[in-house]
Design a protein around this motif. Structure first.
Motif, PDB file in Angstrom:
ATOM      1  N   ALA A  64       0.805  -1.222   0.000  1.00 35.84           N
ATOM      2  CA  ALA A  64       0.000   0.000   0.000  1.00 35.84           C
ATOM      3  C   ALA A  64       0.836   1.269   0.000  1.00 35.84           C
ATOM      4  O   ALA A  64       0.402   2.315  -0.484  1.00 35.84           O
ATOM      5  N   TYR A  65       2.047   1.183   0.545  1.00 34.21           N
ATOM      6  CA  TYR A  65       2.877   2.377   0.623  1.00 34.21           C
ATOM      7  C   TYR A  65       3.591   2.688  -0.692  1.00 34.21           C
ATOM      8  O   TYR A  65       4.211   3.739  -0.826  1.00 34.21           O
ATOM      9  N   LYS A  66       3.481   1.781  -1.647  1.00 34.91           N
ATOM     10  CA  LYS A  66       4.118   2.003  -2.948  1.00 34.91           C
ATOM     11  C   LYS A  66       3.104   2.576  -3.928  1.00 34.91           C
ATOM     12  O   LYS A  66       2.027   2.020  -4.116  1.00 34.91           O
ATOM     13  N   GLN A  67       3.442   3.671  -4.543  1.00 33.17           N
ATOM     14  CA  GLN A  67       2.537   4.270  -5.510  1.00 33.17           C
ATOM     15  C   GLN A  67       2.598   3.554  -6.853  1.00 33.17           C
ATOM     16  O   GLN A  67       1.623   3.537  -7.607  1.00 33.17           O
ATOM     17  N   GLN A  68       3.741   2.961  -7.136  1.00 32.39           N
ATOM     18  CA  GLN A  68       3.898   2.292  -8.428  1.00 32.39           C
ATOM     19  C   GLN A  68       3.088   1.006  -8.453  1.00 32.39           C
ATOM     20  O   GLN A  68       3.139   0.193  -7.527  1.00 32.39           O
TER      21      GLN A  68
END
Lengths: 114, 116
Positions: free
Chosen positions: A53-57
């Motif tokens: 969830a913390y990754k935007q990619q």
């Protein structure tokens, strides 16, 4: 409690075409993981793709990719160049670091037509 | 690397009888899960072990279901007495580390139970 909703009970796609499976979830957590699992008739759950969830990619695994929209709490799976072997049930699953277990949606049955 | 092993694969019993399912997780995996999957539904967590301790059994029907994980390795799930609504696939899963979603959860092939 977290909930996972898959609004498409069944989908069909022609071989070599692209299909998108939808998933929405509800949570108040900020740190979590999302998964797509494939379940063929043998019933074994096979991991397809994972998203932190913390990754935007958006995550990508060969022909499989996701469209992760955190604000909208949406996590769709795109299968490109569909193959007959992709025919299966697909489950979206949510993992929260507090409960430390997966919560599954009700699944989407995908049929790839020759 | 060997996967999660489960047995038996198939079991048919009459209601009110008992049944036990066995699971051997991937070597070194500290976390073990039992899920129940009723036909047409997604899997539902029954119980989660961390080594040989229970982390979460809030959805386990304790009047008829029991599970143990002796020595922090193999696990057994028992149903006694079985009801018709217990007909389902019982999936065992394991993962490497404590409480980390970054680790993949691996599933076995499941044990199919039919209660008649």
């Amino acid at each position: 409690a977290q909930t996972v909703t898959q609004s498409q009970p069944e989908m069909s796609v022609q071989e070599a075409e692209t299909v998108t499976l939808s998933c929405t979830y509800d949570t108040s957590e900020n740190n979590y993981y999302l998964f797509w699992y494939k379940q063929p008739p043998s019933r074994q759950m096979i991991l397809v793709i994972r998203q932190e969830a913390y990754k935007q990619q958006n995550a990508t695994e060969n022909r499989f990719s996701v469209n992760f929209q955190k604000a909208a709490k949406s996590f769709s799976l795109k299968i490109s160049d569909s193959q007959l072997g992709d025919t299966a049930m697909y489950f979206c699953a949510f993992y929260d670091t507090g409960r430390r277990a997966l919560t599954f949606g009700s699944g989407t049955r995908l049929q790839v037509q020759p | 690397e060997a996967g999660v092993a489960q047995s038996p694969r198939y079991k048919i019993i009459e209601k009110r009888q008992s049944v036990a399912f066995w699971c051997n997780p991937i070597s070194g995996h500290a976390t073990l899960y039992w899920y129940q999957q009723i036909l047409g539904q997604g899997p539902k967590l029954l119980i989660q072990f961390q080594n040989n301790g229970v982390v979460d059994d809030s959805q386990l029907p304790k009047d008829r279901f029991s599970a143990e994980r002796l020595k922090g390795v193999d696990s057994t799930l028992k149903i006694q007495p079985a009801k018709l609504e217990d007909s389902a696939v019982y999936l065992c899963a394991s993962s490497l580390m404590v409480g980390s979603g970054g680790n993949t959860i691996y599933f076995g092939e499941g044990s199919w139970l039919t209660v008649v």
